[in-house]
Design a protein around this motif. Sequence first.
Motif, short mmCIF file in Angstrom:
data_model
loop_
_atom_site.label_atom_id
_atom_site.label_comp_id
_atom_site.label_asym_id
_atom_site.label_seq_id
_atom_site.Cartn_x
_atom_site.Cartn_y
_atom_site.Cartn_z
N THR A 192 -0.81 -12.35 1.49
CA THR A 192 -0.90 -11.37 2.57
C THR A 192 -2.03 -10.39 2.39
O THR A 192 -2.43 -9.73 3.34
N GLY A 193 -2.56 -10.26 1.17
CA GLY A 193 -3.61 -9.30 0.94
C GLY A 193 -3.05 -7.89 0.84
O GLY A 193 -1.84 -7.67 0.85
N PRO A 194 -3.92 -6.89 0.75
CA PRO A 194 -3.47 -5.51 0.62
C PRO A 194 -2.65 -5.09 1.85
O PRO A 194 -3.04 -5.35 2.98
N ASN A 195 -1.56 -4.43 1.57
CA ASN A 195 -0.68 -3.97 2.65
C ASN A 195 -1.13 -2.59 3.09
O ASN A 195 -0.97 -1.62 2.37
N LYS A 196 -1.70 -2.52 4.27
CA LYS A 196 -2.23 -1.25 4.76
C LYS A 196 -1.11 -0.26 5.04
O LYS A 196 -1.29 0.95 4.90
N VAL A 197 0.05 -0.76 5.44
CA VAL A 197 1.16 0.14 5.74
C VAL A 197 1.61 0.88 4.47
O VAL A 197 1.81 2.09 4.48
N LEU A 198 1.72 0.12 3.37
CA LEU A 198 2.11 0.75 2.10
C LEU A 198 1.06 1.74 1.63
O LEU A 198 1.40 2.78 1.05
N LEU A 199 -0.20 1.42 1.89
CA LEU A 199 -1.27 2.33 1.49
C LEU A 199 -1.18 3.65 2.25
O LEU A 199 -1.32 4.73 1.68
N VAL A 200 -0.91 3.54 3.55
CA VAL A 200 -0.77 4.76 4.35
C VAL A 200 0.44 5.57 3.89
O VAL A 200 0.38 6.80 3.78
N LEU A 201 1.55 4.87 3.61
CA LEU A 201 2.75 5.57 3.13
C LEU A 201 2.49 6.28 1.81
O LEU A 201 2.96 7.41 1.59
N ALA A 202 1.74 5.62 0.93
CA ALA A 202 1.44 6.23 -0.36
C ALA A 202 0.57 7.48 -0.19
O ALA A 202 0.77 8.49 -0.88
N ILE A 203 -0.40 7.41 0.73
CA ILE A 203 -1.26 8.57 0.97
C ILE A 203 -0.44 9.74 1.51
O ILE A 203 -0.58 10.88 1.06
N VAL A 204 0.43 9.44 2.48
CA VAL A 204 1.26 10.51 3.06
C VAL A 204 2.22 11.08 2.01
O VAL A 204 2.45 12.29 1.95
N ALA A 205 2.78 10.22 1.17
CA ALA A 205 3.70 10.69 0.13
C ALA A 205 2.98 11.60 -0.85
O ALA A 205 3.52 12.64 -1.27
N TRP A 206 1.76 11.22 -1.25
CA TRP A 206 1.00 12.05 -2.18
C TRP A 206 0.67 13.42 -1.56
O TRP A 206 0.83 14.46 -2.19
#
Length: 334
Positions: free
Chosen positions: A49-63
């Motif tokens: 699937t490659g990099p999951n952009k949704v998880l990346l966005v969630l991680a940025i918002v969480a940080w």
Amino acid sequence: MFEFAWWWVLLALPLPLLVLLLPRKPRHSGAALRVPSLTADMQTTNQKTGPNKVLLVLAIVAWCSLVIASARPQWLGDPVSIPTQGRDLMLAVDLSGSMNQEDMEINGRRVNRLVMIKKVLGDFIARRVGDRLGLILFADTAYLQAPLTYDRATVEQLLKESQIGLVGEQTAIGDAIGLSIKRFQTKSESNKVVILLTDGQNTAGNITPQQANELAINDGVTVYTIGVGADSMITQGFFGLRTQNPSRELDEDMLTELAESTGGQYFRAKDTQALQQIYSILDALEPIERESRQMRPLQALYYYPLALALFLSALIASAPILNWAAQMFNRKSS
């Protein structure tokens, strides 16, 4: 007004970008360790699937949420004026064993002396708007439970939690007055009033009432003493009912001398009504003028971004498990 108490923590927001600048180790070919099938399936899924952009966005918002919470966001309300005049009252309450004598009544119910003091003194504390109150408990010695404060609710709660025998069984009247005087020494603008409630005589402590009296006179501390206890009480004896004086150990001469020599007054509280009348007289004490002060109510808001950061972190942590579960479901379906 919205503000951050520790605004400089926001400088940590771009910190994850430094990870992209770090040198990466080259991958070495060769035999790899065998991993459990769960991890292998997750890695295979990620490769497909490659990099999951949704998880990346969630991680940025969480940080960002975590950093914002660490900066302590808060809301400051409109300025509220604190009363510019009031009294400084140090309450000294006797917790010796004799305070357990049940010679008082509240609403027709017989109670011990401490319960009655808590009831009436609690009402007295509630009316002390603009006054600074302190609380000292004494028996074998004296202990400071609350320094002079405007927080009347805390003083009242500490009084309610006090128990007979908490600091011993004897009565250290001199220590209670001495400790009160010591707490007043840091207050330059104060009328320095001590209200001492006891039902006995001085039987313990490192300072005698006479020594405490001299200290009070030298420091300009006014002492109001209250002798607690009924004059007569009917009890059941071996030969039937008999009348006795439960306050025979009360040293009224000493308490009167303590009060009058410092400009105060001695009161005799034989019942609840008498103690309430005493507090009415103390209400009329002349307040002192203080510098005008203002305070702004503060409401902490950090728990909102912190809760969001924890929620998003839980979603990110559960994502590989959800992917694995979906992969297994697809395999079984096919």
